[in-house]
Scaffold this motif. Structure first.
Motif, PDB file in Angstrom:
ATOM      1  N   ILE A 162      72.948  40.734  68.388  1.00 47.81           N
ATOM      2  CA  ILE A 162      74.160  40.513  67.613  1.00 47.81           C
ATOM      3  C   ILE A 162      74.132  41.290  66.297  1.00 47.81           C
ATOM      4  CG2 ILE A 162      75.667  38.799  66.545  1.00 47.81           C
ATOM      5  CD1 ILE A 162      75.455  38.608  69.606  1.00 47.81           C
ATOM      6  N   VAL A 163      75.204  42.042  66.053  1.00 50.21           N
ATOM      7  CA  VAL A 163      75.428  42.679  64.759  1.00 50.21           C
ATOM      8  C   VAL A 163      76.475  41.837  64.039  1.00 50.21           C
ATOM      9  CG1 VAL A 163      76.165  44.754  63.541  1.00 50.21           C
ATOM     10  CG2 VAL A 163      74.951  44.956  65.736  1.00 50.21           C
ATOM     11  N   PRO A 164      76.118  41.149  62.949  1.00 47.00           N
ATOM     12  CA  PRO A 164      77.061  40.228  62.294  1.00 47.00           C
ATOM     13  C   PRO A 164      78.247  40.950  61.660  1.00 47.00           C
ATOM     14  CG  PRO A 164      74.792  39.825  61.607  1.00 47.00           C
ATOM     15  CD  PRO A 164      74.797  41.139  62.309  1.00 47.00           C
ATOM     16  N   THR A 165      79.443  40.381  61.840  1.00 47.51           N
ATOM     17  CA  THR A 165      80.649  40.910  61.209  1.00 47.51           C
ATOM     18  C   THR A 165      81.487  39.755  60.660  1.00 47.51           C
ATOM     19  OG1 THR A 165      81.945  40.846  63.259  1.00 47.51           O
ATOM     20  CG2 THR A 165      80.712  42.873  62.804  1.00 47.51           C
ATOM     21  N   ASP A 166      82.485  40.119  59.861  1.00 41.44           N
ATOM     22  CA  ASP A 166      83.359  39.119  59.262  1.00 41.44           C
ATOM     23  C   ASP A 166      84.702  38.995  59.969  1.00 41.44           C
ATOM     24  OD1 ASP A 166      81.554  38.413  57.241  1.00 41.44           O
ATOM     25  OD2 ASP A 166      82.236  40.054  55.962  1.00 41.44           O
ATOM     26  N   SER A 167      85.041  39.978  60.818  1.00 43.42           N
ATOM     27  CA  SER A 167      86.369  39.965  61.421  1.00 43.42           C
ATOM     28  C   SER A 167      86.393  40.810  62.689  1.00 43.42           C
ATOM     29  CB  SER A 167      87.404  40.506  60.439  1.00 43.42           C
ATOM     30  OG  SER A 167      87.169  41.884  60.187  1.00 43.42           O
ATOM     31  N   PHE A 168      87.471  40.614  63.474  1.00 46.84           N
ATOM     32  CA  PHE A 168      87.679  41.420  64.678  1.00 46.84           C
ATOM     33  C   PHE A 168      87.848  42.895  64.315  1.00 46.84           C
ATOM     34  CE2 PHE A 168      90.939  42.934  67.901  1.00 46.84           C
ATOM     35  CZ  PHE A 168      90.011  43.174  68.904  1.00 46.84           C
ATOM     36  N   THR A 169      88.567  43.170  63.241  1.00 43.46           N
ATOM     37  CA  THR A 169      88.779  44.551  62.801  1.00 43.46           C
ATOM     38  C   THR A 169      87.458  45.233  62.471  1.00 43.46           C
ATOM     39  OG1 THR A 169      90.955  43.973  61.909  1.00 43.46           O
ATOM     40  CG2 THR A 169      89.956  46.003  61.108  1.00 43.46           C
ATOM     41  N   GLN A 170      86.578  44.513  61.783  1.00 45.19           N
ATOM     42  CA  GLN A 170      85.269  45.084  61.448  1.00 45.19           C
ATOM     43  C   GLN A 170      84.446  45.315  62.701  1.00 45.19           C
ATOM     44  OE1 GLN A 170      82.824  42.664  58.877  1.00 45.19           O
ATOM     45  NE2 GLN A 170      81.363  44.289  58.486  1.00 45.19           N
ATOM     46  N   SER A 171      84.527  44.378  63.645  1.00 42.49           N
ATOM     47  CA  SER A 171      83.786  44.527  64.905  1.00 42.49           C
ATOM     48  C   SER A 171      84.233  45.776  65.660  1.00 42.49           C
ATOM     49  CB  SER A 171      83.990  43.291  65.787  1.00 42.49           C
ATOM     50  OG  SER A 171      83.441  42.141  65.188  1.00 42.49           O
ATOM     51  N   ILE A 172      85.557  45.960  65.754  1.00 38.86           N
ATOM     52  CA  ILE A 172      86.100  47.146  66.422  1.00 38.86           C
ATOM     53  C   ILE A 172      85.629  48.413  65.712  1.00 38.86           C
ATOM     54  CG2 ILE A 172      88.228  48.462  66.772  1.00 38.86           C
ATOM     55  CD1 ILE A 172      88.057  46.506  68.913  1.00 38.86           C
ATOM     56  N   GLY A 173      85.611  48.369  64.387  1.00 39.74           N
ATOM     57  CA  GLY A 173      85.169  49.521  63.609  1.00 39.74           C
ATOM     58  C   GLY A 173      83.738  49.918  63.926  1.00 39.74           C
ATOM     59  N   LEU A 174      82.862  48.925  64.088  1.00 40.42           N
ATOM     60  CA  LEU A 174      81.462  49.219  64.412  1.00 40.42           C
ATOM     61  C   LEU A 174      81.327  49.812  65.810  1.00 40.42           C
ATOM     62  CD1 LEU A 174      79.567  46.134  62.900  1.00 40.42           C
ATOM     63  CD2 LEU A 174      79.908  48.416  61.927  1.00 40.42           C
ATOM     64  N   VAL A 175      82.171  49.365  66.727  1.00 37.80           N
ATOM     65  CA  VAL A 175      82.154  49.928  68.082  1.00 37.80           C
ATOM     66  C   VAL A 175      82.619  51.384  68.047  1.00 37.80           C
ATOM     67  CG1 VAL A 175      83.196  49.804  70.381  1.00 37.80           C
ATOM     68  CG2 VAL A 175      82.474  47.704  69.230  1.00 37.80           C
ATOM     69  N   ILE A 176      83.688  51.660  67.306  1.00 43.00           N
ATOM     70  CA  ILE A 176      84.235  53.016  67.220  1.00 43.00           C
ATOM     71  C   ILE A 176      83.215  53.984  66.627  1.00 43.00           C
ATOM     72  CG2 ILE A 176      85.991  54.442  66.074  1.00 43.00           C
ATOM     73  CD1 ILE A 176      87.821  51.926  66.192  1.00 43.00           C
ATOM     74  N   THR A 177      82.488  53.537  65.597  1.00 45.68           N
ATOM     75  CA  THR A 177      81.518  54.413  64.930  1.00 45.68           C
ATOM     76  C   THR A 177      80.177  54.477  65.652  1.00 45.68           C
ATOM     77  OG1 THR A 177      80.785  52.591  63.501  1.00 45.68           O
ATOM     78  CG2 THR A 177      82.560  54.002  62.677  1.00 45.68           C
TER      79      THR A 177
END
Length: 256
Positions: A162-177
């Motif tokens: 698990i990579v901790p995030t604060d939001s769905f938008t941040q999670s998507i951002g980590l996947v994109i990068t």
């Protein structure tokens, strides 16, 4: 015998006091004229800010409709997902409306309304990812998730790191990068994301029925409040309000 009688007396008084406290929550809401909801405000299409920065979304509109049926106004306090439920413990608000999955672990500590929505769980990856084709392929991969979400539990179940995030938008951002290989969320959130950002290179690699339908979360032993909310939800579906809100955010009726 005297000790036993006193023990029974104190037990009865404690039970009566607990009932009174539980009943007082709904009474306090009615008296104040306001029901306060905790919500994220960053999780479209459920709870987010529109182009003029107004708090909107399926859950927000549903919360307002519930409040109207209760004869009170709705107030929303925003916060990060991982602290949202803790805010209920701290009595910052009366309830949480934020796509909170009804899980056995949460039911042990809190009360829920009846489910008001259920959607598919989707596994989201970059569209050039050919390694992850189903949930089991997530083993040993990084999945971006809010730590206390049921999606995080699901990712862990399939062996993800698990990579901790604060939001769905941040999670998507980590996947994109490429900082995470995938993220779990619900299909309606993903469809809304793609509607607003169609050129972002992500895809649904796999899906299955939701592991937990969502309900409005309240503190434990709030029978009167839960009953009132459930009655409001029933009335919203009967009078067409639920369908109107569904069409506004999803383009279809998502009632159960």
């Amino acid at each position: 015998m005297k000790k036993i009688t006193l023990a029974l007396l104190f037990s009865t008084l404690a039970f009566t006091a607990a009932q009174a406290v539980a009943a007082d929550d709904l009474a306090a809401i009615k008296s104040s004229g306001t029901i306060t909801f905790g919500t994220e405000g960053t999780y479209a299409p459920y709870t987010f800010h529109d182009e003029i920065d107004k708090l909107v979304g399926f859950d927000v509109d549903l919360g307002r409709a519930v409040a109207q049926k209760l004869g009170v106004k709705a107030k929303f306090i925003e916060g990060r997902w991982d602290g949202l439920i803790a805010g209920l413990d701290g009595k910052r608000y009366d309830a949480v409306i934020n796509q909170v999955g009804i899980t056995p672990e949460r039911q042990a500590k809190y009360d829920f309304s009846k489910p008001y929505i259920d959607s598919k769980v989707v596994l989201i990856t970059r569209d050039d990812n050919t390694t992850i084709k189903n949930f089991s392929d997530l083993k040993g991969q990084k999945s971006a998730q809010s730590l206390t979400s049921n999606y995080s539990q699901l990712a862990s179940k399939y062996g993800a790191d698990i990579v901790p995030t604060d939001s769905f938008t941040q999670s998507i951002g980590l996947v994109i990068t490429g900082r995470a290989a995938a993220t779990f969320n619900d299909n309606l959130s993903f469809l809304d994301f793609k509607k607003h950002q169609p050129n972002v290179k992500v895809k649904v690699a796999a899906s299955e029925p939701a592991n937990a339908p969502s309900g409005i979360l309240v503190r434990k032993n709030q029978t009167a409040l839960v009953d009132a909310i459930n009655k409001a939800l029933d009335e919203i579906k009967v009078d067409g309000t639920y369908k109107t809100i569904s069409l506004r955010y999803f383009g279809q009726d998502v009632s159960q």
